[in-house]
Design an enzyme around this catalytic site. Sequence first.
Site, PDB file in Angstrom:
ATOM      1  N   ASN A   1      11.377  17.819   4.764  1.00  0.00           N
ATOM      2  CA  ASN A   1      11.563  16.573   5.520  1.00  0.00           C
ATOM      3  C   ASN A   1      10.579  16.436   6.678  1.00  0.00           C
ATOM      4  O   ASN A   1      10.023  15.365   6.899  1.00  0.00           O
ATOM      5  CB  ASN A   1      12.998  16.481   6.042  1.00  0.00           C
ATOM      6  CG  ASN A   1      13.997  16.381   4.919  1.00  0.00           C
ATOM      7  OD1 ASN A   1      13.603  16.290   3.751  1.00  0.00           O
ATOM      8  ND2 ASN A   1      15.280  16.409   5.231  1.00  0.00           N
TER       9      ASN A   1
ATOM     10  N   ASN B   1     -19.174 -18.730 -10.354  1.00  0.00           N
ATOM     11  CA  ASN B   1     -17.889 -18.764  -9.644  1.00  0.00           C
ATOM     12  C   ASN B   1     -17.773 -17.679  -8.569  1.00  0.00           C
ATOM     13  O   ASN B   1     -18.229 -16.562  -8.775  1.00  0.00           O
ATOM     14  CB  ASN B   1     -16.743 -18.590 -10.643  1.00  0.00           C
ATOM     15  CG  ASN B   1     -16.706 -19.692 -11.675  1.00  0.00           C
ATOM     16  OD1 ASN B   1     -16.998 -20.852 -11.355  1.00  0.00           O
ATOM     17  ND2 ASN B   1     -16.383 -19.344 -12.909  1.00  0.00           N
TER      18      ASN B   1
ATOM     19  N   GLU C   1     -12.346 -14.975  -4.333  1.00  0.00           N
ATOM     20  CA  GLU C   1     -11.006 -15.306  -4.840  1.00  0.00           C
ATOM     21  C   GLU C   1     -10.134 -14.060  -4.938  1.00  0.00           C
ATOM     22  O   GLU C   1      -8.944 -14.081  -4.632  1.00  0.00           O
ATOM     23  CB  GLU C   1     -11.123 -15.995  -6.201  1.00  0.00           C
ATOM     24  CG  GLU C   1     -11.695 -17.405  -6.079  1.00  0.00           C
ATOM     25  CD  GLU C   1     -12.078 -18.015  -7.419  1.00  0.00           C
ATOM     26  OE1 GLU C   1     -11.509 -17.623  -8.454  1.00  0.00           O
ATOM     27  OE2 GLU C   1     -12.965 -18.891  -7.420  1.00  0.00           O
TER      28      GLU C   1
ATOM     29  N   SER D   1     -19.052 -18.128 -16.448  1.00  0.00           N
ATOM     30  CA  SER D   1     -17.919 -18.551 -17.273  1.00  0.00           C
ATOM     31  C   SER D   1     -18.227 -18.214 -18.718  1.00  0.00           C
ATOM     32  O   SER D   1     -19.390 -18.171 -19.128  1.00  0.00           O
ATOM     33  CB  SER D   1     -17.711 -20.053 -17.105  1.00  0.00           C
ATOM     34  OG  SER D   1     -17.129 -20.615 -18.259  1.00  0.00           O
TER      35      SER D   1
ATOM     36  N   THR E   1     -10.318 -29.807  11.525  1.00  0.00           N
ATOM     37  CA  THR E   1      -8.863 -29.639  11.671  1.00  0.00           C
ATOM     38  C   THR E   1      -8.284 -30.457  10.522  1.00  0.00           C
ATOM     39  O   THR E   1      -8.828 -31.524  10.191  1.00  0.00           O
ATOM     40  CB  THR E   1      -8.325 -30.178  13.020  1.00  0.00           C
ATOM     41  OG1 THR E   1      -8.566 -31.578  13.082  1.00  0.00           O
ATOM     42  CG2 THR E   1      -8.981 -29.490  14.215  1.00  0.00           C
ATOM     43  N   HIS E   2      -7.258 -29.964   9.897  1.00  0.00           N
ATOM     44  CA  HIS E   2      -6.665 -30.632   8.721  1.00  0.00           C
ATOM     45  C   HIS E   2      -7.687 -30.810   7.597  1.00  0.00           C
ATOM     46  O   HIS E   2      -7.566 -31.725   6.788  1.00  0.00           O
ATOM     47  CB  HIS E   2      -6.068 -31.994   9.093  1.00  0.00           C
ATOM     48  CG  HIS E   2      -5.202 -31.937  10.313  1.00  0.00           C
ATOM     49  ND1 HIS E   2      -3.856 -31.652  10.268  1.00  0.00           N
ATOM     50  CD2 HIS E   2      -5.508 -32.098  11.622  1.00  0.00           C
ATOM     51  CE1 HIS E   2      -3.365 -31.656  11.498  1.00  0.00           C
ATOM     52  NE2 HIS E   2      -4.345 -31.914  12.345  1.00  0.00           N
TER      53      HIS E   2
ATOM     54  N   TYR F   1      17.246  11.773   6.526  1.00  0.00           N
ATOM     55  CA  TYR F   1      16.365  11.655   5.362  1.00  0.00           C
ATOM     56  C   TYR F   1      17.123  11.188   4.125  1.00  0.00           C
ATOM     57  O   TYR F   1      18.219  11.664   3.833  1.00  0.00           O
ATOM     58  CB  TYR F   1      15.670  12.991   5.037  1.00  0.00           C
ATOM     59  CG  TYR F   1      14.808  12.878   3.788  1.00  0.00           C
ATOM     60  CD1 TYR F   1      13.521  12.374   3.864  1.00  0.00           C
ATOM     61  CD2 TYR F   1      15.314  13.200   2.525  1.00  0.00           C
ATOM     62  CE1 TYR F   1      12.745  12.204   2.723  1.00  0.00           C
ATOM     63  CE2 TYR F   1      14.548  13.037   1.378  1.00  0.00           C
ATOM     64  CZ  TYR F   1      13.258  12.537   1.488  1.00  0.00           C
ATOM     65  OH  TYR F   1      12.485  12.366   0.358  1.00  0.00           O
TER      66      TYR F   1
ATOM     67  N   GLN G   1      10.844   8.280  -0.101  1.00  0.00           N
ATOM     68  CA  GLN G   1       9.739   8.853  -0.859  1.00  0.00           C
ATOM     69  C   GLN G   1       8.779   7.764  -1.364  1.00  0.00           C
ATOM     70  O   GLN G   1       7.603   8.022  -1.600  1.00  0.00           O
ATOM     71  CB  GLN G   1      10.268   9.671  -2.038  1.00  0.00           C
ATOM     72  CG  GLN G   1       9.184  10.259  -2.923  1.00  0.00           C
ATOM     73  CD  GLN G   1       9.702  11.364  -3.823  1.00  0.00           C
ATOM     74  OE1 GLN G   1       9.854  12.492  -3.396  1.00  0.00           O
ATOM     75  NE2 GLN G   1       9.987  11.032  -5.061  1.00  0.00           N
TER      76      GLN G   1
ATOM     77  N   LYS H   1       4.903   6.457   0.288  1.00  0.00           N
ATOM     78  CA  LYS H   1       3.506   6.853   0.064  1.00  0.00           C
ATOM     79  C   LYS H   1       2.769   5.874  -0.847  1.00  0.00           C
ATOM     80  O   LYS H   1       1.669   5.428  -0.521  1.00  0.00           O
ATOM     81  CB  LYS H   1       3.429   8.266  -0.525  1.00  0.00           C
ATOM     82  CG  LYS H   1       3.135   9.356   0.486  1.00  0.00           C
ATOM     83  CD  LYS H   1       4.350   9.869   1.196  1.00  0.00           C
ATOM     84  CE  LYS H   1       5.288  10.586   0.250  1.00  0.00           C
ATOM     85  NZ  LYS H   1       6.636  10.728   0.838  1.00  0.00           N
TER      86      LYS H   1
ATOM     87  N   SER I   1       7.078  12.852  -7.373  1.00  0.00           N
ATOM     88  CA  SER I   1       6.112  11.985  -6.682  1.00  0.00           C
ATOM     89  C   SER I   1       4.722  12.590  -6.700  1.00  0.00           C
ATOM     90  O   SER I   1       3.813  12.079  -6.076  1.00  0.00           O
ATOM     91  CB  SER I   1       6.569  11.780  -5.240  1.00  0.00           C
ATOM     92  OG  SER I   1       6.740  13.036  -4.604  1.00  0.00           O
TER      93      SER I   1
HETATM   94  N1  ARG Z   1       8.674  14.276  -1.699  1.00  0.00           N
HETATM   95  C1  ARG Z   1       9.628  14.054  -0.674  1.00  0.00           C
HETATM   96  C2  ARG Z   1       9.342  12.739   0.052  1.00  0.00           C
HETATM   97  O1  ARG Z   1       8.246  12.272  -0.022  1.00  0.00           O
HETATM   98  C3  ARG Z   1       9.596  15.173   0.315  1.00  0.00           C
HETATM   99  C4  ARG Z   1      10.855  15.313   1.097  1.00  0.00           C
HETATM  100  C5  ARG Z   1      11.922  15.873   0.251  1.00  0.00           C
HETATM  101  N2  ARG Z   1      13.102  16.144   0.988  1.00  0.00           N
HETATM  102  C6  ARG Z   1      14.302  16.173   0.420  1.00  0.00           C
HETATM  103  N3  ARG Z   1      15.305  16.369   1.199  1.00  0.00           N
HETATM  104  N4  ARG Z   1      14.426  15.940  -0.855  1.00  0.00           N
HETATM  105  O2  ARG Z   1      10.180  12.162   0.664  1.00  0.00           O
END
Ligand code: ARG
Length: 462
Positions: free
Chosen positions: A114, A289, A294, A281, A159-160, A321, A326, A329, A27
């Site tokens: 975690n 436009n 939009e 355009s 309205t409408h 967990y 993951q 994010k 990640s």
């Molecule tokens: N990159 C992981 C996440 O965002 C970090 C946590 C990893 N923990 C694990 N038990 N693999 O979730």
Amino acid sequence: MKNKNKTVWSTRFNKATSKIFEKIGASIDIDKRLFEEDIFGSIVHAQMLAKQKIINKKKGNKIINGLKKIRSEIRKNKFNFNNKYEDIHLNIEKRLFKIIGDDAGYLHIARSRNDQVITDFKLWIKKASYEIIKNINDLIKSFLKKSESNIETIMPGFTHLKNAQPISFAHYLLAYVEMFKRDQKRFVSNIDYIDECPLGVGALAGTSYKIDRNFTSKKLGFKKPTNNSIDSVSDRDFALDFLSSASICAMHISRFAEEIIIWNSDVFKLIKLDDKMLTGSSIMPQKKNPDPAELIRGRAGKNFGSLQAMLTTMKGLPLSYYKDMQEDKALVFNSYDTLLESIIITNELIKSLKPNKGRMLALSNEGYTTATDFADYLVQNNNLSFREAYKISAKLVNYAEKNKKKLNQLNFYEVKKMKNDLDNNVMKVFNVRNSVNLKTSYGGTSIKNIKKMISKLKKEFK
Ligand code: ARG
């Protein structure tokens, strides 16, 4: 496996990670955005470990200096992120070993990725929420400014999408101010939920070291440590709160964008936009436009999609967990980037918007918008029930429609035909400006109300 590329868990593993899994499992491309928070969290963790004499001061300082060096490398774009180490936490840990040697191994005492990742993520979302709050503030100020110069601008309220009753354009703009105020409050109250520090709960069970979670929490700017170690590592409600608030705000923005698009159309012609908020355009030379409007209307879909994806990811997930989480994010970062841009574009749009005041006024006289005022007049001056008055007013509208006249084009003689004991005074109800000014009930569109509201809001949003 070459020594220098070893994962932290390589002692138990006989084979390198499959290439495809390494690609989707890593990640780092996404969570490197957490580097400031990750290093801040690690520095505070090391301080706490030293304060509690779990590691000695010298080691603590060595670790902290190493972390600071890494921070400046990343800030200067001189850090080599490696997919092999999955995420931001392990990339930094690997580098720390390179810089300070085996003492780096003491940093991960009494914590797990975690609790580390949620600490980083909570800190980041707090920061992001403050940024959104600030930008909503700027947006509200622009809406207030535009309202101030349009208190006397009369337009038809819809309205409408049918002309309903005359309103002040400022009153319409202030409706959006109320929406953005609620959006802002949502982000503010989310911070209250985020404000519990998870660092120190370890993988899920807590830890046997004599750590000081209050110290860590305070140093990191949280109100208090989280109460339950299992919930701490399983909880992503704070991400959902962010995504949900972002979605609602994006929905408000999309409604405004939609109105801009309609009003800017050649059919409505209620507003004009600055050329910098329009595009041409490739084939039709005459076109201008409203692409930015939009785009922000369409992009709300990205915010909603992130919320839906996150809810679906969390649904049915057992404690505690799982790697599923993951994905949180990317969803939050995406939603944040999209929303922030949408708010900024909306701000540009409102600044560049010019109402076509003549057309607004003319349209507010179309569609018999004062018919309700006539009924109200009959109730207030001729002692009728609203239903009786409604019927008489409807008859007047029928008459005007048949004779192709607007209500303000009728003469007293024509109006009197609907009810013969009418006073000449009745004719003022067909004036749209008068109609607006009669709406003096709290929250109504009268000019007096609007002026009061704007000055109140201006004190609130400086
Ligand atoms: N990159 C992981 C996440 O965002 C970090 C946590 C990893 N923990 C694990 N038990 N693999 O979730």
